[in-house]
Scaffold this motif. Structure first.
Motif, PDB file in Angstrom:
ATOM      1  N   LEU A 367     -12.439 -32.039  13.985  1.00 55.50           N
ATOM      2  CA  LEU A 367     -11.293 -31.706  14.837  1.00 55.50           C
ATOM      3  C   LEU A 367     -11.343 -32.475  16.156  1.00 55.50           C
ATOM      4  CD1 LEU A 367     -11.388 -27.825  14.303  1.00 55.50           C
ATOM      5  CD2 LEU A 367     -10.001 -29.502  13.067  1.00 55.50           C
ATOM      6  N   ASP A 368     -10.199 -32.514  16.839  1.00 53.89           N
ATOM      7  CA  ASP A 368     -10.155 -33.163  18.149  1.00 53.89           C
ATOM      8  C   ASP A 368     -11.049 -32.418  19.132  1.00 53.89           C
ATOM      9  OD1 ASP A 368      -8.352 -34.867  17.025  1.00 53.89           O
ATOM     10  OD2 ASP A 368      -6.585 -33.898  17.869  1.00 53.89           O
ATOM     11  N   GLY A 369     -11.599 -33.183  20.067  1.00 50.13           N
ATOM     12  CA  GLY A 369     -12.635 -32.619  20.929  1.00 50.13           C
ATOM     13  C   GLY A 369     -12.188 -31.605  21.959  1.00 50.13           C
ATOM     14  N   ASP A 370     -10.890 -31.474  22.203  1.00 55.13           N
ATOM     15  CA  ASP A 370     -10.431 -30.625  23.296  1.00 55.13           C
ATOM     16  C   ASP A 370     -10.238 -29.168  22.910  1.00 55.13           C
ATOM     17  OD1 ASP A 370      -8.401 -31.664  21.660  1.00 55.13           O
ATOM     18  OD2 ASP A 370      -6.868 -31.060  23.094  1.00 55.13           O
ATOM     19  N   ILE A 371     -10.448 -28.807  21.637  1.00 51.88           N
ATOM     20  CA  ILE A 371     -10.189 -27.428  21.228  1.00 51.88           C
ATOM     21  C   ILE A 371     -11.481 -26.740  20.730  1.00 51.88           C
ATOM     22  CG2 ILE A 371      -7.732 -27.585  20.775  1.00 51.88           C
ATOM     23  CD1 ILE A 371     -10.171 -27.975  17.925  1.00 51.88           C
ATOM     24  N   LYS A 372     -12.608 -27.319  21.053  1.00 51.10           N
ATOM     25  CA  LYS A 372     -13.882 -26.828  20.534  1.00 51.10           C
ATOM     26  C   LYS A 372     -14.118 -25.360  20.863  1.00 51.10           C
ATOM     27  CE  LYS A 372     -18.801 -28.041  20.374  1.00 51.10           C
ATOM     28  NZ  LYS A 372     -19.817 -29.019  20.841  1.00 51.10           N
ATOM     29  N   GLU A 373     -13.739 -24.933  22.064  1.00 46.19           N
ATOM     30  CA  GLU A 373     -14.002 -23.559  22.499  1.00 46.19           C
ATOM     31  C   GLU A 373     -13.092 -22.549  21.803  1.00 46.19           C
ATOM     32  OE1 GLU A 373     -16.569 -23.008  24.405  1.00 46.19           O
ATOM     33  OE2 GLU A 373     -16.905 -25.182  24.474  1.00 46.19           O
ATOM     34  N   GLN A 374     -11.943 -22.991  21.302  1.00 48.44           N
ATOM     35  CA  GLN A 374     -10.987 -22.062  20.689  1.00 48.44           C
ATOM     36  C   GLN A 374     -11.244 -21.811  19.203  1.00 48.44           C
ATOM     37  OE1 GLN A 374      -6.823 -23.155  21.782  1.00 48.44           O
ATOM     38  NE2 GLN A 374      -7.773 -24.792  22.964  1.00 48.44           N
ATOM     39  N   ARG A 388     -19.992 -25.486   5.997  1.00 49.61           N
ATOM     40  CA  ARG A 388     -20.293 -26.504   6.993  1.00 49.61           C
ATOM     41  C   ARG A 388     -19.349 -26.306   8.174  1.00 49.61           C
ATOM     42  NH1 ARG A 388     -20.237 -28.813   2.036  1.00 49.61           N
ATOM     43  NH2 ARG A 388     -22.144 -29.847   1.326  1.00 49.61           N
ATOM     44  N   PRO A 389     -19.859 -26.006   9.345  1.00 47.50           N
ATOM     45  CA  PRO A 389     -18.982 -25.753  10.503  1.00 47.50           C
ATOM     46  C   PRO A 389     -18.225 -27.011  10.899  1.00 47.50           C
ATOM     47  CG  PRO A 389     -21.268 -25.933  11.203  1.00 47.50           C
ATOM     48  CD  PRO A 389     -21.291 -25.923   9.699  1.00 47.50           C
ATOM     49  N   PRO A 390     -17.057 -26.876  11.520  1.00 52.11           N
ATOM     50  CA  PRO A 390     -16.293 -28.043  11.965  1.00 52.11           C
ATOM     51  C   PRO A 390     -17.074 -28.871  12.977  1.00 52.11           C
ATOM     52  CG  PRO A 390     -14.964 -26.043  12.051  1.00 52.11           C
ATOM     53  CD  PRO A 390     -16.377 -25.619  11.816  1.00 52.11           C
ATOM     54  N   GLN A 391     -16.808 -30.177  12.944  1.00 50.91           N
ATOM     55  CA  GLN A 391     -17.351 -31.092  13.942  1.00 50.91           C
ATOM     56  C   GLN A 391     -16.192 -31.583  14.815  1.00 50.91           C
ATOM     57  OE1 GLN A 391     -20.723 -31.778  14.321  1.00 50.91           O
ATOM     58  NE2 GLN A 391     -20.840 -30.070  12.855  1.00 50.91           N
ATOM     59  N   TYR A 392     -16.537 -32.321  15.903  1.00 51.87           N
ATOM     60  CA  TYR A 392     -15.513 -32.657  16.889  1.00 51.87           C
ATOM     61  C   TYR A 392     -15.580 -34.134  17.271  1.00 51.87           C
ATOM     62  CZ  TYR A 392     -15.299 -27.651  16.993  1.00 51.87           C
ATOM     63  OH  TYR A 392     -15.171 -26.345  16.601  1.00 51.87           O
ATOM     64  N   LEU A 393     -14.404 -34.709  17.438  1.00 54.53           N
ATOM     65  CA  LEU A 393     -14.292 -36.105  17.820  1.00 54.53           C
ATOM     66  C   LEU A 393     -14.670 -36.307  19.287  1.00 54.53           C
ATOM     67  CD1 LEU A 393     -10.912 -37.080  16.143  1.00 54.53           C
ATOM     68  CD2 LEU A 393     -13.149 -37.935  15.514  1.00 54.53           C
ATOM     69  N   PRO A 394     -15.019 -37.545  19.650  1.00 57.32           N
ATOM     70  CA  PRO A 394     -15.334 -37.821  21.060  1.00 57.32           C
ATOM     71  C   PRO A 394     -14.090 -37.911  21.939  1.00 57.32           C
ATOM     72  CG  PRO A 394     -15.508 -39.810  19.757  1.00 57.32           C
ATOM     73  CD  PRO A 394     -15.299 -38.687  18.786  1.00 57.32           C
ATOM     74  N   VAL A 395     -12.908 -37.762  21.349  1.00 55.08           N
ATOM     75  CA  VAL A 395     -11.669 -37.808  22.135  1.00 55.08           C
ATOM     76  C   VAL A 395     -10.809 -36.615  21.746  1.00 55.08           C
ATOM     77  CG1 VAL A 395     -11.637 -40.304  22.352  1.00 55.08           C
ATOM     78  CG2 VAL A 395     -10.537 -39.253  20.390  1.00 55.08           C
ATOM     79  N   PRO A 396      -9.921 -36.188  22.643  1.00 54.86           N
ATOM     80  CA  PRO A 396      -8.957 -35.132  22.287  1.00 54.86           C
ATOM     81  C   PRO A 396      -7.869 -35.722  21.401  1.00 54.86           C
ATOM     82  CG  PRO A 396      -8.533 -35.916  24.506  1.00 54.86           C
ATOM     83  CD  PRO A 396      -9.768 -36.627  24.035  1.00 54.86           C
ATOM     84  N   SER A 397      -6.763 -35.031  21.273  1.00 62.41           N
ATOM     85  CA  SER A 397      -5.637 -35.538  20.491  1.00 62.41           C
ATOM     86  C   SER A 397      -5.118 -36.829  21.108  1.00 62.41           C
ATOM     87  CB  SER A 397      -4.515 -34.505  20.460  1.00 62.41           C
ATOM     88  OG  SER A 397      -3.985 -34.323  21.762  1.00 62.41           O
ATOM     89  N   LEU A 398      -4.386 -37.591  20.322  1.00 60.59           N
ATOM     90  CA  LEU A 398      -3.811 -38.843  20.808  1.00 60.59           C
ATOM     91  C   LEU A 398      -2.937 -38.595  22.032  1.00 60.59           C
ATOM     92  CD1 LEU A 398      -3.219 -41.848  20.510  1.00 60.59           C
ATOM     93  CD2 LEU A 398      -1.471 -41.279  18.817  1.00 60.59           C
ATOM     94  N   ASP A 492     -17.977 -45.963  23.503  1.00 54.96           N
ATOM     95  CA  ASP A 492     -17.901 -44.577  23.988  1.00 54.96           C
ATOM     96  C   ASP A 492     -19.171 -43.815  23.582  1.00 54.96           C
ATOM     97  OD1 ASP A 492     -17.157 -41.620  23.744  1.00 54.96           O
ATOM     98  OD2 ASP A 492     -15.392 -42.444  24.763  1.00 54.96           O
ATOM     99  N   LYS A 493     -19.801 -43.178  24.569  1.00 56.98           N
ATOM    100  CA  LYS A 493     -21.102 -42.529  24.336  1.00 56.98           C
ATOM    101  C   LYS A 493     -21.047 -41.438  23.282  1.00 56.98           C
ATOM    102  CE  LYS A 493     -20.403 -39.325  28.200  1.00 56.98           C
ATOM    103  NZ  LYS A 493     -20.933 -38.828  29.494  1.00 56.98           N
ATOM    104  N   ASN A 494     -19.904 -40.789  23.153  1.00 59.38           N
ATOM    105  CA  ASN A 494     -19.799 -39.694  22.185  1.00 59.38           C
ATOM    106  C   ASN A 494     -19.719 -40.181  20.736  1.00 59.38           C
ATOM    107  OD1 ASN A 494     -19.751 -37.390  23.963  1.00 59.38           O
ATOM    108  ND2 ASN A 494     -17.763 -38.120  24.650  1.00 59.38           N
ATOM    109  N   LEU A 495     -19.443 -41.467  20.563  1.00 54.21           N
ATOM    110  CA  LEU A 495     -19.386 -41.998  19.205  1.00 54.21           C
ATOM    111  C   LEU A 495     -20.730 -41.892  18.497  1.00 54.21           C
ATOM    112  CD1 LEU A 495     -17.159 -45.176  19.640  1.00 54.21           C
ATOM    113  CD2 LEU A 495     -16.596 -43.115  18.353  1.00 54.21           C
ATOM    114  N   GLN A 496     -21.826 -41.977  19.261  1.00 55.33           N
ATOM    115  CA  GLN A 496     -23.154 -41.896  18.649  1.00 55.33           C
ATOM    116  C   GLN A 496     -23.372 -40.541  17.990  1.00 55.33           C
ATOM    117  OE1 GLN A 496     -25.264 -44.465  18.300  1.00 55.33           O
ATOM    118  NE2 GLN A 496     -26.377 -43.059  16.970  1.00 55.33           N
TER     119      GLN A 496
END
Length: 508
Positions: A367-374, A388-398, A492-496
């Motif tokens: 999922l996009d990274g900006d909704i992780k807390e919800q 398998r729990p959802p994972q999150y992208l290094p960026v939010p939605s486009l 982008d550091k989060n890509l790793q």
């Protein structure tokens, strides 16, 4: 932007529907499961510009049956009358178009009885003239991939006989004949695909030859046309329509559940019909083709890994990670954009627990990274279960990525990149300035504004970017490709974290 709304009340299985009909040229689709109301909606929408056979379409109305159109201050109404018939609308709202109802309804032949078929079959070659070049060539291209296939073989009635048929049999459309090895085959005796396409092509020819004095595009409504056409013919038909849309300012609306059609239409132009409790109908938009056809295409989910994501930006980022990390070797992997994050979670749960994918297929959710807390609270409330729990992208939605990096915290390198490769006519700076003017004028906070939903979500800014893409004849994919390349080039550091996650999951 014009405001064009349709309200349906108590028509067939639809108790209530409010639909903002698009007014920007392009290809659109109305989709949903069988019996969801697609055909009712498309036929109702067509009554905005002509008087259909309402009883044939909808049956006897209920006392409270009503279809209402509002367009920039003009109104058109169709209501139930006391004698249990439908009223004939007298108001015109400056809309032009035509409707083709595929197998069951439409503008072809309303009274195809044996007498008519017999009369039509007895027409001689002397009573015919060559069909127009437009119809001949396009019929050949779409059905046979050969524009000359129907040359000197396709005919239509001469004017005198056409008038006779129109007067006696109430046939207002043209009739076509195919000369096949010395025999004349009437349109009623042709294949369903030929019969249907001939009427559509002739209607398009008449409509595009006629000047559209309205400031609005011409509407073309096609109901489940795929039932009569081969997938290859559908592909060529859509290519043909895409050219007409640009040349003649058309809005082509398909009512369909064909994945061949839906894959050619941008998610922003796909509306998914959802039946709510009590007969109310909602339209989910945007809708990704994978979501709309999930049950139809279950047999195609023969993959080692299915990765469900929200949008095309997420899809491109992950596909690039998989390629650069050499994780595609000896694995069959499909990355599917589904829509909003709640749709992704519900979709994944549906696929898993309905066993629509093979047991050997592993399903990953990113999922996009900006909704992780919800996400955790939603999963608990919706009673969803994932191994398998959802994972999150290094960026939010486009939308949020562009809002943050081009408006809230300007990234000059990204702006220059987009100006160099995408927005070469109207610059990013001009689009941002337009966005600021709209904010200052209160455009995005008006109660009746079309774009006031989620003022800080980036949707309003993205609408301006998307509008400019269309003006420059560019696609969302080009914008996504540019942003993806930028993310990877700037490392982008989060890509790793994403690299590590996929290496771990795909090695299990």
């Amino acid at each position: 932007m014009s405001n064009f709304t349709m309200k349906i009340r108590n028509v067939k299985n639809i108790k209530k529907l409010d639909f903002d009909i698009p007014t920007e040229k392009g290809l659109y689709a109305l989709t949903g499961e069988n019996g969801s109301g697609k055909s009712t909606i498309i036929a109702s929408a067509a009554s905005s510009f002509y008087v259909p056979w309402l009883y044939d379409y909808f049956g006897e109305p209920r006392e409270t049956s009503k279809i209402t159109f509002d367009l920039d201050g003009k109104r058109r109404e169709i209501v139930a009358k006391e004698n249990k018939s439908w009223s004939t609308p007298k108001e015109h709202i400056d809309i032009n178009g035509f409707y083709e109802g595929s197998i069951v309804y439409g503008n072809r032949f309303r009274n195809s009885d044996y007498e008519l078929v017999n009369k039509i079959s007895r027409v001689s070659s002397e009573q015919l003239r060559p069909a127009s070049e437009f119809v001949r060539k396009q019929l050949g291209l779409i059905l046979r991939d050969d524009e000359d296939y129907y040359d000197e073989k396709l005919f239509t009635l001469k004017r005198e006989l056409k008038l006779t048929f129109e007067k006696k049999y109430k046939i207002k459309t043209d009739l076509f004949y195919f000369s096949n090895q010395g025999s004349l085959v009437s349109q009623l005796q042709m294949s369903t695909g030929e019969n249907l396409l001939l009427t559509v092509l002739r209607s398009l020819e008449l409509r595009t030859n006629k000047k559209n004095d309205s400031k609005y595009p011409t509407y073309v409504y096609l109901d489940e046309i795929e039932l009569a056409l081969h997938p290859a013919a559908i592909h060529r038909f859509i290519l043909f329509l895409e050219e007409l849309v640009e040349k003649f300012n058309l809005i082509v609306f398909f009512s369909t559940h064909s994945s061949d059609i839906l894959r050619r239409i941008t998610p922003d132009n796909i509306f998914y019909v959802q039946n709510m409790l009590g007969g109310e109908v909602k339209l989910l938009n945007p809708c990704y083709p994978a979501f709309a056809t999930r049950k139809l295409e279950a047999a195609n989910y023969g993959y080692d890994f299915l990765i469900f994501v929200e949008d095309y930006l997420a899809q491109h980022i992950i596909e690039k990670v998989l390629k650069e990390q050499r994780l595609l070797s000896q694995r069959k992997i499909l990355v599917l954009p589904i829509g909003g994050w709640k749709q992704v979670l519900k979709f994944a749960s549906d696929i898993i627990h309905s066993h629509l994918a093979p047991a050997s297929t592993k399903i990953l959710i990113v999922l996009d990274g900006d909704i992780k807390e919800q996400v955790p609270s939603f999963i608990e409330e919706a009673e969803l279960r994932f191994s398998r729990p959802p994972q999150y992208l290094p960026v939010p939605s486009l939308e949020k990525y562009l809002l943050h990096n081009l408006y809230e915290n300007l990234d000059y390198d990204l702006m220059n990149e987009l100006n160099d490769y995408i927005f070469q006519i109207t610059s990013v700076e001009d689009i941002i300035n337009n966005y600021k003017k709209n904010i200052k004028s209160g455009e995005y906070t008006k109660s009746n504004g079309k774009l006031n939903s989620g003022v800080n979500s980036g949707k309003n800014l993205y609408f301006l970017f998307n509008t400019e893409l269309k003006k420059q004849r560019k696609t969302e994919k080009e914008l996504v490709d540019c942003i993806t390349e930028y993310l990877f080039r700037t490392n982008d550091k989060n890509l790793q974290k994403l690299n590590d996650f996929f290496r771990e999951q795909l090695s299990k």
